[in-house]
Design an enzyme around this catalytic site. Sequence first.
Site, PDB file in Angstrom:
ATOM      1  CB  SER A 145      -1.366   0.118   2.186  1.00  0.00           C
ATOM      2  OG  SER A 145      -1.824  -0.698   1.131  1.00  0.00           O
TER       3      SER A 145
ATOM      4  N   GLY B  68     -11.394  -1.323  -3.239  1.00  0.00           N
ATOM      5  CA  GLY B  68     -11.882  -1.743  -4.556  1.00  0.00           C
ATOM      6  C   GLY B  68     -10.662  -2.006  -5.422  1.00  0.00           C
TER       7      GLY B  68
ATOM      8  CG  LEU C  39     -16.745   3.040   2.486  1.00  0.00           C
ATOM      9  CD1 LEU C  39     -16.555   2.325   3.803  1.00  0.00           C
ATOM     10  CD2 LEU C  39     -15.630   4.073   2.284  1.00  0.00           C
TER      11      LEU C  39
ATOM     12  CG  ASP D  29      -5.805  -4.599  -5.599  1.00  0.00           C
ATOM     13  OD1 ASP D  29      -6.098  -5.425  -6.480  1.00  0.00           O
ATOM     14  OD2 ASP D  29      -6.514  -4.383  -4.609  1.00  0.00           O
TER      15      ASP D  29
ATOM     16  CG  LEU E  97       3.033 -19.007  -7.687  1.00  0.00           C
ATOM     17  CD1 LEU E  97       4.285 -19.661  -8.229  1.00  0.00           C
ATOM     18  CD2 LEU E  97       1.876 -20.000  -7.685  1.00  0.00           C
TER      19      LEU E  97
HETATM   20  O1  RIB Z   1      -7.813  -6.414  -3.392  1.00  0.00           O
HETATM   21  C1  RIB Z   1      -8.278  -5.801  -2.223  1.00  0.00           C
HETATM   22  C2  RIB Z   1      -9.631  -5.215  -2.465  1.00  0.00           C
HETATM   23  O2  RIB Z   1     -10.544  -6.251  -2.734  1.00  0.00           O
HETATM   24  C3  RIB Z   1     -10.230  -4.463  -1.301  1.00  0.00           C
HETATM   25  O3  RIB Z   1      -9.872  -3.109  -1.296  1.00  0.00           O
HETATM   26  C4  RIB Z   1     -11.713  -4.721  -1.447  1.00  0.00           C
HETATM   27  O4  RIB Z   1     -12.452  -3.584  -1.717  1.00  0.00           O
HETATM   28  C5  RIB Z   1     -11.844  -5.773  -2.545  1.00  0.00           C
HETATM   29  O5  RIB Z   1     -12.236  -5.234  -3.744  1.00  0.00           O
END
Ligand code: RIB
Length: 320
Positions: free
Chosen positions: A294, A40, A13, A255, A223
Amino acid sequence: MKGKVCVFGSFNLDVVAVMNRFPMPGESLTAHNSMMGPGGKGANQATAALRAGARVHYIGKVGNDDFGTFARRHLEKTGFDAITLFTCKEKPTGNALIYVAGDDAENMISVFPGANTTVTAAEVSRCQPTVAAADILLVQLENNLNAIQRMIDNARAGGTFVILNPAPWQKVSDALLEKVDLLTPNSTEAMQITGVKVTDFASAQKAAEVLHRKGARQVIITLGMAGALLSNAEQQPLRIPLFPAQPLDTTGAGDAFNGALAARLASGDELPQAALFASAFASLCVERSGAANSMPSYAEALARMQAHPECVPEPLEVMA
Ligand code: RIB
């Protein structure tokens, strides 16, 4: 063509504070915006893979608490093919406190991983058929290492391609790196793994060589504003460009890159094309607030690539 991506990773969260600058130690500073939402690295990457066109099975673990209930409700309506969400009675759902500040919308994150680090051997075993059925297993390092290792072993036994995004860095053995098909550190993580200070393409290439010697066959080192280095032990390294963007919040950019990369590889793209798409996808993510919420769509990323035909992978000189 939709490929199957299995993402094993954290759910947190996220509580975000947007500031003009980062606070200093001992200082209280007023934020000009704040939000709370799903995050996460695992859940973010799973969402990115889904939005980039993959069929996704997300595996994670939350606490037996309100944040865990929020996680389950959120994940169930995200559109994944399937979710396997274990519940921990002893530890709470993971959470992250995130500051976003400055012209480049940089972030600082503290993570309390909680239930994410309690995945048992029995729970990993229950996921074995799912992992073996996927084209790609995508993992990070926000869970307990023994569970990550077992997931990777199961993937290899089933012939599933493994991507390890080593974030946040925790020490892993070279034996584990050898089992990974593609390693995707950012510059900080590359430095933590190799000891080489990574500041540009030349130093990134040195770090990549160390990673190859440690057993990682294919490496992408991101980078930041410079783009990314794609390095393969046998071929000429490539520079993957950054697409122009108006950054609002860089949380989740890595991510976005990893999820989109996995989705495109699972659908059959070659690595340079998949990395280019992932770069375009991530450039859209930084223009929006939040992490999991996002992620752009496949069509938006494609449109950004088409708007910038000058952005192509470029061969780099091999360092002596
Ligand atoms: O990479 C971004 C994420 O890193 C965030 O959403 C936070 O929860 C951490 O895990």
